[in-house]
Design an enzyme around this catalytic site. Structure first.
Site, short mmCIF file in Angstrom:
data_model
loop_
_atom_site.label_atom_id
_atom_site.label_comp_id
_atom_site.label_asym_id
_atom_site.label_seq_id
_atom_site.Cartn_x
_atom_site.Cartn_y
_atom_site.Cartn_z
CG ASP A 13 -1.87 -1.25 1.40
OD1 ASP A 13 -2.29 -1.57 0.29
OD2 ASP A 13 -2.05 -1.91 2.44
CE LYS A 16 3.50 -2.46 -4.57
NZ LYS A 16 2.81 -2.25 -3.07
CG HIS A 41 -1.43 -2.36 -7.84
ND1 HIS A 41 -0.27 -3.12 -8.45
CD2 HIS A 41 -0.76 -2.66 -6.58
CE1 HIS A 41 0.68 -3.43 -7.99
NE2 HIS A 41 0.31 -3.23 -6.72
CD GLN A 226 0.81 -8.79 -2.45
OE1 GLN A 226 1.79 -9.43 -3.09
NE2 GLN A 226 -0.13 -8.59 -2.78
P1 IMP Z 1 -2.36 -12.83 2.12
O1 IMP Z 1 -1.44 -12.07 0.94
O2 IMP Z 1 -3.72 -12.44 1.64
O3 IMP Z 1 -2.07 -14.11 2.33
O4 IMP Z 1 -2.05 -11.79 3.42
C1 IMP Z 1 -1.14 -12.05 4.29
C2 IMP Z 1 -0.62 -10.60 4.80
O5 IMP Z 1 -0.13 -9.72 3.50
C3 IMP Z 1 -1.67 -9.73 5.35
O6 IMP Z 1 -1.19 -9.13 6.46
C4 IMP Z 1 -2.27 -9.05 4.23
O7 IMP Z 1 -3.16 -7.60 4.88
C5 IMP Z 1 -1.09 -8.46 3.67
N1 IMP Z 1 -1.30 -8.05 2.34
C6 IMP Z 1 -1.50 -8.97 1.19
N2 IMP Z 1 -1.52 -8.12 0.22
C7 IMP Z 1 -1.34 -6.99 0.34
C8 IMP Z 1 -1.26 -5.88 -0.19
O8 IMP Z 1 -1.48 -5.78 -1.33
N3 IMP Z 1 -1.15 -4.74 0.53
C9 IMP Z 1 -0.94 -4.74 1.81
N4 IMP Z 1 -0.88 -5.65 2.54
C10 IMP Z 1 -1.26 -6.75 1.84
#
Ligand code: IMP
Length: 422
Positions: A13, A16, A41, A226
């Protein structure tokens, strides 16, 4: 521009989407190498329309760009189609000449989402605060060598038996451990075959495509999703995502040889946010955090969850920029700090160089802060470094000093033009 890579230098976040959109204008290819529909995004077009892309690379907004979903991406076939349809309704057609999907990319299937969501139910021990998009369970099946790939849609050979095998294992967990309803593999197969028919023209060996493109000197932009601190190997484990979000993942995830990158750019927000559980050394609780959340509109683009907010953590940035090989940085959302009063910057962790390897250790860190003057002027209209109020200029310079990385671009608002280079 040759081969450039943009990574989030915090916990995702960082803004990007806008930065990638900016660099995509000059790219021949825009490539995602990891993650899946967990990304969000946000891009604000000049006509005021706002799009949130979860899976498709941000190059879809530029004609002439070939967008690629590489082998390291995990993708929900139905979600790709939905995203394409939403863009088409808005007058942006994504045909096979503009989107190529790796035959090797793994599919996120209904079991993955159901398991992810079951594990994350309130009160369950070990919650990570995931996006619930099935990312972790899909990568588990990939590593467990029982996953299904886009290539399985192309050949269809053994599709039914692969689904049957996956269903047997995953339904057992869903039913016995989590008390959830099983999912019928025959129904998934029927729907998958239908989605597959539509996706077939988009599938290709994208590694081959990219190696050729790089060999021909084309401009390739690798779009990080991410952030480095969520990287499976190098982030705040276990509170991480399940893929290689750092630039190291580009080589295996996109299928290009080591050394294929000319430039890595780290994107960092002027403060820090994090969604989900996990350690966050510079987190602000109470009213101060709330003020930042409100000023920055800090709610998840994928899940709508309020983001946790805190001061800029330059110790964490030093780690993530060094790890990803970023020699320059884009600082985003500097405008959000207007009117926040005196500001703090986390300068270092006492007695610690680098970043701790366990979440427990992170929570025991002793952060050392510097207090710097704030400013009240809104920054939306500023288009040069010299146009910033003095304390905002000093803030940028101090961040450069503390991280040792040059800030080559500053973003001062969500619009495409609210940005300037240095
Ligand atoms: P997952 O990727 O859905 O398995 O989530 C694992 C961790 O990564 C959690 O804390 C999510 O909030 C974080 N996360 C996954 N994708 C994003 C993103 O695009 N932005 C911010 N946090 C993310």
């Amino acid at each position: 521009m040759a081969a450039e890579c943009i990574v989030g230098a915090q916990w995702g976040d960082e803004g990007k989407g806008k930065v990638i959109d900016y660099f995509a204008r000059k790219a021949d290819y825009v490539v995602r190498w990891a993650g899946g529909g967990n990304a969000g995004h946000t891009i604000l077009l000049p006509d005021g329309r706002k799009f949130v892309l979860h899976l498709l690379p941000a190059g879809v907004f530029h004609q002439g760009v070939v967008n690629v979903l590489g082998a390291g991406v995990v993708l929900d076939p139905w979600q790709v189609l939905e995203e394409m349809e939403a863009l088409e309704r808005a007058g942006l057609r994504v045909d096979p000449s503009r989107l190529r999907i790796s035959l090797r990319a793994h599919m996120v299937l209904p079991w993955h989402k159901a398991l992810d969501q079951a594990r994350e139910k309130d009160g369950r021990p070990g919650r990570i605060g995931t996006t619930g998009k099935g990312i972790g369970p899909c990568y588990e099946d990939k590593a467990g060598r029982r996953g299904l790939r886009m290539a399985d849609l192309a050949s269809r050979e053994g599709l039914a038996s692969s689904l049957e095998r996956l269903a047997r294992e995953r339904n057992l967990l869903l039913e016995s451990l989590y008390g959830e309803a099983p999912i019928d593999p025959a129904r998934v197969e029927a729907s998958l075959v239908e989605a597959g028919e539509r996706l077939l023209p988009f599938l290709e060996d994208t590694g081959l495509l990219l190696r050729k493109a790089l060999g021909e000197g084309k401009s390739v932009l690798f779009e990080g999703a991410q952030g480095v601190l969520l990287d499976l190997d190098h982030g705040t484990y276990p509170y991480v995502t399940s893929s290689s979000a750092s630039s190291g993942g580009v080589f295996s995830g996109a299928g290009i040889p080591f050394g294929g990158l000319d430039r890595v750019i780290g994107v960092a927000k002027a403060y820090t946010t994090r969604v989900g559980e996990g350690p966050f050394p510079s987190e602000l609780h109470g009213e101060a955090g709330e003020r930042l959340r409100k000023a920055g509109g800090e709610f998840g683009a994928t899940t709508g969850r309020p983001r946790r907010c805190g001061w800029l953590d330059c110790a964490a940035l030093r780690y993530s920029l060094a790890l990803s090989g970023a020699r320059e940085m884009v600082l985003t959302k500097l405008d959000v700090l207007s009117g926040q009063g005196p500001l703090k910057i986390l300068a270092s962790y006492e007695g610690m160089d680098g970043f701790p390897s366990s979440a427990g250790e992170v929570s025991r860190l002793r952060p050392r802060y510097e207090e710097v003057p704030g400013w009240d002027e809104p920054l939306g209209g500023v288009r040069s470094f010299e146009g910033l109020p003095g304390p905002a200029r000093d803030y940028v310079l101090r961040v450069e000093d503390l991280t040792g990385v040059r800030i080559s671009m500053v973003s001062v608002g969500p619009g495409r033009d609210e940005v300037f280079r240095r």
